[in-house]
Design an enzyme around this catalytic site. Structure first.
Site, mmCIF file in Angstrom:
data_model
loop_
_atom_site.group_PDB
_atom_site.id
_atom_site.type_symbol
_atom_site.label_atom_id
_atom_site.label_comp_id
_atom_site.label_asym_id
_atom_site.label_seq_id
_atom_site.Cartn_x
_atom_site.Cartn_y
_atom_site.Cartn_z
ATOM 1 N N TYR A 33 31.436 -39.529 -36.190
ATOM 2 C CA TYR A 33 31.439 -39.037 -37.573
ATOM 3 C C TYR A 33 31.655 -37.532 -37.610
ATOM 4 C CZ TYR A 33 26.760 -36.970 -37.159
ATOM 5 O OH TYR A 33 25.698 -36.187 -36.798
ATOM 6 N N ARG A 52 37.688 -31.968 -33.834
ATOM 7 C CA ARG A 52 36.547 -32.505 -33.077
ATOM 8 C C ARG A 52 36.457 -34.019 -33.249
ATOM 9 N NH1 ARG A 52 30.732 -30.101 -34.184
ATOM 10 N NH2 ARG A 52 31.043 -31.287 -36.093
ATOM 11 N N ARG A 100 30.374 -60.228 -32.049
ATOM 12 C CA ARG A 100 29.452 -59.392 -31.270
ATOM 13 C C ARG A 100 29.603 -59.604 -29.764
ATOM 14 N NH1 ARG A 100 24.443 -58.448 -29.206
ATOM 15 N NH2 ARG A 100 23.491 -56.496 -29.895
ATOM 16 N N HIS A 102 29.223 -56.756 -26.216
ATOM 17 C CA HIS A 102 29.088 -55.337 -25.862
ATOM 18 C C HIS A 102 30.427 -54.720 -25.444
ATOM 19 C CE1 HIS A 102 24.898 -56.348 -26.026
ATOM 20 N NE2 HIS A 102 24.512 -55.152 -25.646
ATOM 21 N N LYS A 148 30.305 -36.604 -30.986
ATOM 22 C CA LYS A 148 29.539 -36.710 -32.240
ATOM 23 C C LYS A 148 29.459 -38.177 -32.667
ATOM 24 C CE LYS A 148 29.011 -34.155 -36.597
ATOM 25 N NZ LYS A 148 27.588 -33.844 -36.425
ATOM 26 N N GLU A 181 19.487 -27.969 -28.395
ATOM 27 C CA GLU A 181 19.962 -27.663 -29.752
ATOM 28 C C GLU A 181 19.007 -28.293 -30.745
ATOM 29 O OE1 GLU A 181 23.735 -29.643 -30.612
ATOM 30 O OE2 GLU A 181 23.182 -31.280 -29.269
ATOM 31 N N LEU A 206 26.278 -30.548 -28.818
ATOM 32 C CA LEU A 206 27.477 -30.680 -29.626
ATOM 33 C C LEU A 206 28.057 -29.281 -29.817
ATOM 34 C CD1 LEU A 206 29.068 -32.792 -31.385
ATOM 35 C CD2 LEU A 206 27.886 -31.750 -33.323
HETATM 36 N N1 PDD Z 1 25.154 -32.015 -37.755
HETATM 37 N N2 PDD Z 1 24.184 -30.277 -33.110
HETATM 38 C C1 PDD Z 1 23.995 -31.503 -33.625
HETATM 39 C C2 PDD Z 1 23.218 -32.494 -32.837
HETATM 40 C C3 PDD Z 1 24.534 -31.843 -34.882
HETATM 41 O O1 PDD Z 1 24.361 -33.077 -35.395
HETATM 42 C C4 PDD Z 1 25.251 -30.857 -35.614
HETATM 43 C C5 PDD Z 1 25.865 -31.159 -36.947
HETATM 44 C C6 PDD Z 1 25.399 -29.576 -35.052
HETATM 45 C C7 PDD Z 1 26.160 -28.483 -35.735
HETATM 46 O O2 PDD Z 1 27.545 -28.758 -35.761
HETATM 47 P P1 PDD Z 1 28.490 -28.241 -36.940
HETATM 48 O O3 PDD Z 1 28.361 -26.780 -36.977
HETATM 49 O O4 PDD Z 1 29.832 -28.690 -36.551
HETATM 50 O O5 PDD Z 1 27.978 -28.881 -38.228
HETATM 51 C C8 PDD Z 1 24.864 -29.329 -33.792
HETATM 52 C C9 PDD Z 1 25.709 -32.430 -39.028
HETATM 53 C C10 PDD Z 1 25.728 -31.340 -40.051
HETATM 54 C C11 PDD Z 1 24.968 -33.669 -39.502
HETATM 55 O O6 PDD Z 1 24.756 -34.534 -38.680
HETATM 56 O O7 PDD Z 1 24.643 -33.769 -40.679
#
Ligand code: PDD
Length: 294
Positions: A33, A52, A100, A102, A148, A181, A206
């Site tokens: 996403y 990304r 379904r 895996h 992501k 993070e 990320l």
């Molecule tokens: N989250 N690290 C993680 C684990 C994240 O899920 C996100 C973003 C970031 C920051 O990435 P960016 O600057 O590209 O938004 C870092 C989004 C906002 C969310 O899941 O809502």
């Protein structure tokens, strides 16, 4: 006119937007996403978010559901149809619907959902003025946090712990005590020399698009960025702490667990970063980074 979502090629009323029970995103979190901020009707860093997304899809061998140009058009159309001035576009791509199993289906057809919401920007609003609190929590995620994916359960658990502690975010730390993070943000400190410090890119975090924007925006502004890991201890003793994300932009952190950072108010370096973002989103530079098709 009500909210509208784009689901597998069609624009449908938000309340009717749904996916199949055997969608692999639902069954296995087999999908990725992106969240793109919209400020004053403009996408912030649309190109970076689409790039990304393409990378996440490549890493998981999910076929892109459409070309980048078509996707850019859909994003613009979703913003237009939902009359979003300030909010977010959310897009999710999964490996699609299959009985379904895996292992990957033989002939998968990726599924895509794009929708938008309108809500005040966290990054340039009250939180930027007063700052937020974070807690620290062990990082319980898998070994490819650079992708992501929609597999966000450990992030949800960490965020919930923060909420229950009356905090805004949880900064996670690895088994050596180094901050990775936030549950949905990148973590930063300002060191005693006024340098911005954040963990280098690897499979552990990320690579935030806002993180990348910030690194390029401060270039030539007399603010140095150092990409290195820092410990929870260093975090708590830092001169300033802040977080970045699509919705938060650069948001000051004024308390970590029970430790107040600085004088408990946003520090001067972070406040400058908030202003740098404010200028950026109001500039023509933001249009170039949106990668609009028209
Ligand atoms: N989250 N690290 C993680 C684990 C994240 O899920 C996100 C973003 C970031 C920051 O990435 P960016 O600057 O590209 O938004 C870092 C989004 C906002 C969310 O899941 O809502």
């Amino acid at each position: 006119m009500g909210r509208v979502a784009f689901v597998n090629g069609q624009y449908v009323p938000h309340g009717m937007a749904s996916v199949h029970v055997e969608d692999r995103g639902y069954q296995f979190a087999d999908g990725v996403y992106e969240v793109i901020p919209v400020i004053a009707g403009k996408q912030v860093d649309g190109i970076g978010h689409r790039e990304r997304l393409a990378r996440s899809l490549r890493e998981l061998r999910i076929t892109p559901p459409m070309t980048d140009r078509a996707l850019a058009l859909v994003i613009e159309e979703v913003i237009r149809r939902n009359r979003v001035r300030t909010g977010h576009v959310y897009l999710q791509v999964t490996r699609g619907v299959a009985p379904r199993d895996h292992a990957f289906p033989a002939d998968p057809e990726s599924a895509i959902v794009v929708y938008a919401n309108s809500k005040p920007a966290g990054g340039l609003g009250k939180q930027a003025e007063v700052g937020v609190q974070v807690i620290t929590a062990p990082d319980q995620r898998w070994a490819r946090c650079d992708i992501k994916t929609v597999g966000l359960l450990p992030n949800c658990l960490a965020k919930q712990s923060a909420r229950e502690a009356g905090a805004h975010e949880a900064f996670m730390y690895d088994s050596d005590g180094y901050v990775t993070e936030g549950s949905s943000t990148n973590a930063w400190i300002v060191d005693s020399e006024g340098r911005l410090v954040t963990r280098p890119v690897s499979h552990d975090i990320l690579n935030g698009i806002t993180r990348l924007s910030l690194i390029s925006l401060v270039e030539g502004q007399g603010i140095e960025v150092v990409e290195r890991a820092f410990t929870v201890e260093e975090l708590k003793g830092a001169r300033e702490v802040f977080l970045t994300s699509a919705s938060a932009l650069a948001t000051p952190v004024v308390q970590v667990d029970d430790r107040v950072i600085g004088n408990g108010r946003p520090g001067s370096v972070t406040s400058r970063l908030v202003e740098i973002f404010r200028t950026y989103v109001a500039s023509e530079q933001v249009d170039a980074a949106a990668g609009k098709t028209i």
